[in-house]
Design an enzyme around this catalytic site. Structure first.
Site, PDB file in Angstrom:
ATOM      1  N   GLY A   1       0.845  -1.201   0.000  1.00 36.73           N
ATOM      2  CA  GLY A   1       0.000   0.000   0.000  1.00 36.73           C
ATOM      3  C   GLY A   1       0.870   1.236   0.000  1.00 36.73           C
ATOM      4  O   GLY A   1       2.102   1.164   0.131  1.00 36.73           O
ATOM      5  N   LEU A   2       0.211   2.374  -0.127  1.00 39.10           N
ATOM      6  CA  LEU A   2       0.910   3.660  -0.196  1.00 39.10           C
ATOM      7  C   LEU A   2       1.660   3.961   1.097  1.00 39.10           C
ATOM      8  O   LEU A   2       1.335   3.412   2.158  1.00 39.10           O
ATOM      9  CB  LEU A   2      -0.117   4.776  -0.438  1.00 39.10           C
ATOM     10  CG  LEU A   2      -0.863   4.735  -1.782  1.00 39.10           C
ATOM     11  CD1 LEU A   2      -2.054   5.696  -1.746  1.00 39.10           C
ATOM     12  CD2 LEU A   2       0.086   5.101  -2.925  1.00 39.10           C
TER      13      LEU A   2
ATOM     14  N   GLY B   1       2.206   5.652   4.374  1.00 40.32           N
ATOM     15  CA  GLY B   1       1.220   6.217   5.308  1.00 40.32           C
ATOM     16  C   GLY B   1      -0.104   5.483   5.321  1.00 40.32           C
ATOM     17  O   GLY B   1      -1.035   5.875   6.031  1.00 40.32           O
ATOM     18  N   SER B   2      -0.211   4.389   4.558  1.00 40.62           N
ATOM     19  CA  SER B   2      -1.502   3.677   4.509  1.00 40.62           C
ATOM     20  C   SER B   2      -1.750   2.867   5.781  1.00 40.62           C
ATOM     21  O   SER B   2      -2.901   2.532   6.101  1.00 40.62           O
ATOM     22  CB  SER B   2      -1.564   2.761   3.277  1.00 40.62           C
ATOM     23  OG  SER B   2      -0.498   1.827   3.285  1.00 40.62           O
ATOM     24  N   GLY B   3      -0.673   2.525   6.501  1.00 41.80           N
ATOM     25  CA  GLY B   3      -0.837   1.753   7.737  1.00 41.80           C
ATOM     26  C   GLY B   3      -0.202   0.376   7.690  1.00 41.80           C
ATOM     27  O   GLY B   3      -0.466  -0.462   8.565  1.00 41.80           O
ATOM     28  N   LYS B   4       0.658   0.126   6.719  1.00 41.04           N
ATOM     29  CA  LYS B   4       1.289  -1.201   6.581  1.00 41.04           C
ATOM     30  C   LYS B   4       2.064  -1.588   7.831  1.00 41.04           C
ATOM     31  O   LYS B   4       1.886  -2.671   8.386  1.00 41.04           O
ATOM     32  CB  LYS B   4       2.280  -1.229   5.381  1.00 41.04           C
ATOM     33  CG  LYS B   4       1.674  -0.870   4.040  1.00 41.04           C
ATOM     34  CD  LYS B   4       2.709  -0.911   2.929  1.00 41.04           C
ATOM     35  CE  LYS B   4       3.850   0.086   3.061  1.00 41.04           C
ATOM     36  NZ  LYS B   4       3.439   1.500   2.999  1.00 41.04           N
ATOM     37  N   SER B   5       2.978  -0.699   8.277  1.00 38.16           N
ATOM     38  CA  SER B   5       3.835  -1.026   9.424  1.00 38.16           C
ATOM     39  C   SER B   5       3.019  -1.178  10.698  1.00 38.16           C
ATOM     40  O   SER B   5       3.280  -2.074  11.514  1.00 38.16           O
ATOM     41  CB  SER B   5       4.879   0.074   9.647  1.00 38.16           C
ATOM     42  OG  SER B   5       5.676   0.218   8.511  1.00 38.16           O
TER      43      SER B   5
ATOM     44  N   SER C   1       5.761  -1.815  -2.414  1.00 41.03           N
ATOM     45  CA  SER C   1       5.675  -2.773  -3.545  1.00 41.03           C
ATOM     46  C   SER C   1       4.626  -2.318  -4.571  1.00 41.03           C
ATOM     47  O   SER C   1       3.558  -2.912  -4.667  1.00 41.03           O
ATOM     48  CB  SER C   1       5.420  -4.198  -3.063  1.00 41.03           C
ATOM     49  OG  SER C   1       4.480  -4.285  -2.030  1.00 41.03           O
TER      50      SER C   1
HETATM   51  N1  LIG Z   1      10.281   8.371  -3.392  1.00 39.64           N
HETATM   52  C1  LIG Z   1       9.726   7.636  -2.396  1.00 39.64           C
HETATM   53  N2  LIG Z   1       8.583   6.945  -2.645  1.00 39.64           N
HETATM   54  C2  LIG Z   1       8.044   6.200  -1.650  1.00 39.64           C
HETATM   55  N3  LIG Z   1       8.554   6.079  -0.410  1.00 39.64           N
HETATM   56  C3  LIG Z   1       9.682   6.759  -0.122  1.00 39.64           C
HETATM   57  C4  LIG Z   1      10.323   7.556  -1.104  1.00 39.64           C
HETATM   58  N4  LIG Z   1      11.426   8.107  -0.536  1.00 39.64           N
HETATM   59  C5  LIG Z   1      11.496   7.667   0.724  1.00 39.64           C
HETATM   60  N5  LIG Z   1      10.452   6.846   0.985  1.00 39.64           N
HETATM   61  C6  LIG Z   1      10.302   6.118   2.267  1.00 39.64           C
HETATM   62  O1  LIG Z   1      10.638   4.765   1.955  1.00 39.64           O
HETATM   63  C7  LIG Z   1       9.637   3.866   2.381  1.00 39.64           C
HETATM   64  C8  LIG Z   1       9.234   2.906   1.258  1.00 39.64           C
HETATM   65  O2  LIG Z   1      10.218   1.944   1.045  1.00 39.64           O
HETATM   66  P1  LIG Z   1       9.833   0.535   0.405  1.00 39.64           P
HETATM   67  O3  LIG Z   1      11.068  -0.272   0.439  1.00 39.64           O
HETATM   68  O4  LIG Z   1       8.634   0.002   1.080  1.00 39.64           O
HETATM   69  O5  LIG Z   1       9.442   0.945  -1.098  1.00 39.64           O
HETATM   70  S1  LIG Z   1       9.280  -0.004  -2.364  1.00 39.64           S
HETATM   71  O6  LIG Z   1       8.494  -1.183  -1.956  1.00 39.64           O
HETATM   72  O7  LIG Z   1      10.622  -0.398  -2.834  1.00 39.64           O
HETATM   73  O8  LIG Z   1       8.560   0.805  -3.373  1.00 39.64           O
HETATM   74  C9  LIG Z   1       8.422   4.707   2.736  1.00 39.64           C
HETATM   75  O9  LIG Z   1       7.988   4.137   3.959  1.00 39.64           O
HETATM   76  P2  LIG Z   1       6.452   3.927   4.346  1.00 39.64           P
HETATM   77  O10 LIG Z   1       5.948   5.311   4.586  1.00 39.64           O
HETATM   78  O11 LIG Z   1       6.536   3.112   5.596  1.00 39.64           O
HETATM   79  O12 LIG Z   1       5.750   3.215   3.228  1.00 39.64           O
HETATM   80  C10 LIG Z   1       8.934   6.122   2.876  1.00 39.64           C
HETATM   81  O13 LIG Z   1       9.112   6.437   4.233  1.00 39.64           O
HETATM   82  N1  LIG Z   2      -5.092   0.872  11.590  1.00 41.69           N
HETATM   83  C1  LIG Z   2      -4.985   2.202  11.682  1.00 41.69           C
HETATM   84  N2  LIG Z   2      -6.037   2.948  12.043  1.00 41.69           N
HETATM   85  C2  LIG Z   2      -5.923   4.300  12.098  1.00 41.69           C
HETATM   86  N3  LIG Z   2      -4.790   4.985  11.819  1.00 41.69           N
HETATM   87  C3  LIG Z   2      -3.723   4.298  11.453  1.00 41.69           C
HETATM   88  C4  LIG Z   2      -3.755   2.876  11.360  1.00 41.69           C
HETATM   89  N4  LIG Z   2      -2.539   2.450  10.968  1.00 41.69           N
HETATM   90  C5  LIG Z   2      -1.788   3.546  10.823  1.00 41.69           C
HETATM   91  N5  LIG Z   2      -2.480   4.669  11.112  1.00 41.69           N
HETATM   92  C6  LIG Z   2      -1.974   6.035  11.028  1.00 41.69           C
HETATM   93  O1  LIG Z   2      -1.255   6.158   9.810  1.00 41.69           O
HETATM   94  C7  LIG Z   2       0.077   6.578  10.040  1.00 41.69           C
HETATM   95  C8  LIG Z   2       1.001   5.830   9.087  1.00 41.69           C
HETATM   96  O2  LIG Z   2       1.012   4.467   9.454  1.00 41.69           O
HETATM   97  P1  LIG Z   2       2.224   3.521   9.074  1.00 41.69           P
HETATM   98  O3  LIG Z   2       1.904   2.194   9.671  1.00 41.69           O
HETATM   99  O4  LIG Z   2       3.514   4.148   9.415  1.00 41.69           O
HETATM  100  O5  LIG Z   2       2.039   3.449   7.479  1.00 41.69           O
HETATM  101  P2  LIG Z   2       3.010   2.835   6.371  1.00 41.69           P
HETATM  102  O6  LIG Z   2       3.858   1.792   7.027  1.00 41.69           O
HETATM  103  O7  LIG Z   2       2.063   2.250   5.355  1.00 41.69           O
HETATM  104  O8  LIG Z   2       3.792   3.997   5.840  1.00 41.69           O
HETATM  105  C9  LIG Z   2       0.352   6.276  11.511  1.00 41.69           C
HETATM  106  O9  LIG Z   2       1.237   7.201  12.051  1.00 41.69           O
HETATM  107  C10 LIG Z   2      -1.019   6.374  12.142  1.00 41.69           C
HETATM  108  O10 LIG Z   2      -1.266   7.717  12.517  1.00 41.69           O
END
Ligand SMILES: Nc1ncnc2c1ncn2[C@@H]1O[C@H](COP(=O)(O)OS(=O)(=O)O)[C@@H](OP(=O)(O)O)[C@H]1O
Ligand SMILES: Nc1ncnc2c1ncn2[C@@H]1O[C@H](COP(=O)(O)OP(=O)(O)O)[C@@H](O)[C@H]1O
Length: 207
Positions: free
Chosen positions: A31-32, A34-38, A105
């Site tokens: 997912g995008l 900030g979508s909540g994957k971690s 991904s």
């Molecule tokens: N250009 C760009 N696009 C997307 N994300 C970015 C970018 N630069 C840095 N980040 C940070 O890197 C995290 C994503 O890394 P991933 O290894 O999950 O990406 S990928 O699967 O290879 O596309 C992603 O983490 P999450 O927010 O947890 O998804 C970002 O914090």
């Molecule tokens: N299940 C959930 N319900 C509500 N808010 C969430 C949830 N999971 C994550 N969030 C919010 O979204 C933000 C990003 O979550 P995060 O797990 O870091 O996303 P990702 O790993 O996809 O980047 C968190 O800081 C939190 O505020």
């Protein structure tokens, strides 16, 4: 490569899984940013760990500090990032673990390539389908603001594509409902597949 022959060792994945009272699988959260994957993967791992299951969580941000620190965010680099992660996850599943991964991904082809490393039923795709508008309003790391200002190139959803899965095993939109209910849905799925014995889960899931 043709001179290298696979060595089948005596202790196999099934034996390691039996020893751990679980059926090893890979749960692939996509997912995008900030979508909540971690958050989802971390809460599920916590609940499984508390119940005595053997897990490992591979997280994009962390893997990019070591194994993949030479890679950026071009589509080719993401491809290589996910190729390596897929192979590492395969080894961990082979070691008998319930593996969770949290990587954007962004393309169907990359995800299908990882799926192809596993037998049917061992790769469980979880689409964290939270809309872009919600992810951008959360912006916990300030990355969307930077991407909109042109300070980060190739940012997923803004200047680089994300392809929704066609047939994910599970879809969770974290802008709806609460974390405990979402984790319970994942636990129920794993129990139904007999990955874990749901009876062993601790009430409240530790959330
Ligand atoms: N250009 C760009 N696009 C997307 N994300 C970015 C970018 N630069 C840095 N980040 C940070 O890197 C995290 C994503 O890394 P991933 O290894 O999950 O990406 S990928 O699967 O290879 O596309 C992603 O983490 P999450 O927010 O947890 O998804 C970002 O914090
Ligand atoms: N299940 C959930 N319900 C509500 N808010 C969430 C949830 N999971 C994550 N969030 C919010 O979204 C933000 C990003 O979550 P995060 O797990 O870091 O996303 P990702 O790993 O996809 O980047 C968190 O800081 C939190 O505020």
């Amino acid at each position: 490569m043709t001179d290298i022959v696979w060595h089948q060792h005596e202790i196999d994945q099934a034996a390691r899984g039996r020893q751990k009272n679980q059926n090893p699988v890979l749960l692939w959260f996509t997912g995008l940013s900030g979508s909540g994957k971690s958050t989802l993967a971390g809460a599920l791992e916590h609940a499984l760990f508390e119940a005595g299951f053997h897990t490992y969580l591979l997280d994009g941000d962390n893997v990019r500090h070591g194994l993949c620190k030479d890679l950026g965010f071009s589509l080719d680099d993401r491809d290589e990032n996910l190729r390596r992660v897929g192979e590492v996850a395969k080894l961990m599943v082979d070691a008998g673990l319930v593996v969770l991964s949290a990587f954007i991904s962004p393309t169907r082809a990359e995800r299908e390539r990882v799926r192809g490393l596993f037998p049917e039923g061992k790769f469980i795709e979880v689409h964290v389908s939270t809309p872009l508008s919600v992810c951008e309003s959360r912006d916990p790391k300030g990355l969307y603001a930077k991407a909109r200002k042109g300070e980060i190139a190739n940012f997923t959803g803004i200047s680089s594509p994300y392809e929704d899965p066609d047939a994910a095993e599970l879809t969770i939109d974290t802008s709806k409902g609460d974390l405990a209910t979402q984790v319970q849905a994942l636990v129920d799925y794993l129990s139904a597949l007999q990955v874990i014995d749901g009876e062993k889960m601790v009430a409240g899931l530790g959330i």
